[in-house]
Design a protein around this motif. Structure first.
Motif, PDB file in Angstrom:
ATOM      1  N   MET A   1       0.828  -1.191   0.000  1.00 54.06           N
ATOM      2  CA  MET A   1       0.000   0.000   0.000  1.00 54.06           C
ATOM      3  C   MET A   1       0.877   1.261   0.000  1.00 54.06           C
ATOM      4  SD  MET A   1      -3.150  -1.009  -0.029  1.00 54.06           S
ATOM      5  CE  MET A   1      -4.221   0.204   0.641  1.00 54.06           C
ATOM      6  N   PHE A   2       1.937   1.229   0.775  1.00 52.10           N
ATOM      7  CA  PHE A   2       2.837   2.376   0.867  1.00 52.10           C
ATOM      8  C   PHE A   2       3.430   2.701  -0.500  1.00 52.10           C
ATOM      9  CE2 PHE A   2       7.075   4.224   1.701  1.00 52.10           C
ATOM     10  CZ  PHE A   2       6.725   5.305   2.488  1.00 52.10           C
ATOM     11  N   LEU A   3       3.920   1.677  -1.190  1.00 51.02           N
ATOM     12  CA  LEU A   3       4.507   1.889  -2.516  1.00 51.02           C
ATOM     13  C   LEU A   3       3.462   2.370  -3.514  1.00 51.02           C
ATOM     14  CD1 LEU A   3       6.814  -1.243  -2.712  1.00 51.02           C
ATOM     15  CD2 LEU A   3       7.510   1.112  -2.302  1.00 51.02           C
ATOM     16  N   ALA A   4       2.290   1.772  -3.481  1.00 55.77           N
ATOM     17  CA  ALA A   4       1.223   2.161  -4.405  1.00 55.77           C
ATOM     18  C   ALA A   4       0.814   3.609  -4.190  1.00 55.77           C
ATOM     19  CB  ALA A   4       0.023   1.231  -4.248  1.00 55.77           C
TER      20      ALA A   4
ATOM     21  N   HIS B   1       2.554   5.994  -3.459  1.00 58.40           N
ATOM     22  CA  HIS B   1       3.576   6.913  -3.954  1.00 58.40           C
ATOM     23  C   HIS B   1       3.989   6.619  -5.391  1.00 58.40           C
ATOM     24  CE1 HIS B   1       3.951   8.789  -0.060  1.00 58.40           C
ATOM     25  NE2 HIS B   1       3.912   7.586   0.461  1.00 58.40           N
ATOM     26  N   GLY B   2       3.161   5.831  -6.084  1.00 54.91           N
ATOM     27  CA  GLY B   2       3.417   5.540  -7.486  1.00 54.91           C
ATOM     28  C   GLY B   2       4.623   4.646  -7.727  1.00 54.91           C
ATOM     29  N   LEU B   3       4.925   3.790  -6.768  1.00 55.60           N
ATOM     30  CA  LEU B   3       6.120   2.954  -6.855  1.00 55.60           C
ATOM     31  C   LEU B   3       5.799   1.461  -6.788  1.00 55.60           C
ATOM     32  CD1 LEU B   3       8.274   5.164  -4.499  1.00 55.60           C
ATOM     33  CD2 LEU B   3       8.597   4.913  -6.964  1.00 55.60           C
TER      34      LEU B   3
ATOM     35  N   LYS C   1      11.687   9.677  -5.173  1.00 56.89           N
ATOM     36  CA  LYS C   1      10.299   9.583  -4.699  1.00 56.89           C
ATOM     37  C   LYS C   1      10.221   8.753  -3.423  1.00 56.89           C
ATOM     38  CE  LYS C   1       7.842   9.826  -9.100  1.00 56.89           C
ATOM     39  NZ  LYS C   1       6.983   9.046 -10.014  1.00 56.89           N
ATOM     40  N   LEU C   2      10.920   7.619  -3.418  1.00 51.07           N
ATOM     41  CA  LEU C   2      10.875   6.740  -2.256  1.00 51.07           C
ATOM     42  C   LEU C   2      11.554   7.387  -1.050  1.00 51.07           C
ATOM     43  CD1 LEU C   2       9.973   4.119  -1.033  1.00 51.07           C
ATOM     44  CD2 LEU C   2      12.028   3.024  -1.973  1.00 51.07           C
ATOM     45  N   MET C   3      12.671   8.042  -1.253  1.00 49.47           N
ATOM     46  CA  MET C   3      13.349   8.709  -0.140  1.00 49.47           C
ATOM     47  C   MET C   3      12.473   9.811   0.453  1.00 49.47           C
ATOM     48  SD  MET C   3      16.040   6.992   0.397  1.00 49.47           S
ATOM     49  CE  MET C   3      16.602   8.007   1.745  1.00 49.47           C
ATOM     50  N   LYS C   4      11.749  10.545  -0.388  1.00 43.84           N
ATOM     51  CA  LYS C   4      10.824  11.586   0.096  1.00 43.84           C
ATOM     52  C   LYS C   4       9.688  10.947   0.885  1.00 43.84           C
ATOM     53  CE  LYS C   4       8.728  15.726  -0.002  1.00 43.84           C
ATOM     54  NZ  LYS C   4       8.163  15.920   1.300  1.00 43.84           N
ATOM     55  N   ALA C   5       9.131   9.854   0.378  1.00 42.26           N
ATOM     56  CA  ALA C   5       8.049   9.163   1.079  1.00 42.26           C
ATOM     57  C   ALA C   5       8.518   8.633   2.432  1.00 42.26           C
ATOM     58  CB  ALA C   5       7.513   8.023   0.207  1.00 42.26           C
ATOM     59  N   ILE C   6       9.734   8.090   2.474  1.00 43.68           N
ATOM     60  CA  ILE C   6      10.291   7.586   3.729  1.00 43.68           C
ATOM     61  C   ILE C   6      10.495   8.738   4.710  1.00 43.68           C
ATOM     62  CG2 ILE C   6      12.378   6.605   4.766  1.00 43.68           C
ATOM     63  CD1 ILE C   6      12.563   4.787   2.246  1.00 43.68           C
ATOM     64  N   GLN C   7      11.040   9.826   4.223  1.00 45.46           N
ATOM     65  CA  GLN C   7      11.261  11.006   5.073  1.00 45.46           C
ATOM     66  C   GLN C   7       9.930  11.521   5.643  1.00 45.46           C
ATOM     67  OE1 GLN C   7      12.903  14.307   2.914  1.00 45.46           O
ATOM     68  NE2 GLN C   7      13.041  15.605   4.710  1.00 45.46           N
ATOM     69  N   ASP C   8       8.915  11.604   4.801  1.00 45.87           N
ATOM     70  CA  ASP C   8       7.603  12.070   5.258  1.00 45.87           C
ATOM     71  C   ASP C   8       7.010  11.131   6.300  1.00 45.87           C
ATOM     72  OD1 ASP C   8       7.869  14.188   3.504  1.00 45.87           O
ATOM     73  OD2 ASP C   8       6.422  13.403   2.036  1.00 45.87           O
ATOM     74  N   ARG C   9       7.150   9.837   6.088  1.00 48.97           N
ATOM     75  CA  ARG C   9       6.604   8.862   7.038  1.00 48.97           C
ATOM     76  C   ARG C   9       7.344   8.942   8.378  1.00 48.97           C
ATOM     77  NH1 ARG C   9       6.072   3.744   9.145  1.00 48.97           N
ATOM     78  NH2 ARG C   9       3.986   2.902   8.976  1.00 48.97           N
TER      79      ARG C   9
END
Length: 69
Positions: A1-4, A6-8, A46-54
């Motif tokens: 779900m996390f990857l989806a 964020h379009g990943l 994109k993934l690094m930004k999503a991780i940072q936000d989480r």
């Protein structure tokens, strides 16, 4: 779900193959994504930004309020 979210989603199978769950994902560095997974710059950023936000959300969660309709 996390990857989806964020379009990943295309990376789900590779992360699963490496046994990287959400907890492990939060521990990855940009070097891990580049050197170990061969992730290109666009998805990696994109993934690094999503991780940072989480991480930020987990450290300082917003207050949840109940609403009435």
């Amino acid at each position: 779900m996390f990857l989806a979210a964020h379009g990943l989603i295309d990376w789900a199978s590779q992360l699963t193959r490496e046994r990287i769950d959400l907890d492990a994902l939060m521990l990855l560095s940009e070097a891990d994504l580049t050197e170990s997974l061969g992730m290109p710059l666009g998805p990696r950023k994109k993934l690094m930004k999503a991780i940072q936000d989480r991480r930020s959300d987990m450290e300082d969660p917003d207050v949840i309020t109940d609403t009435r309709f």
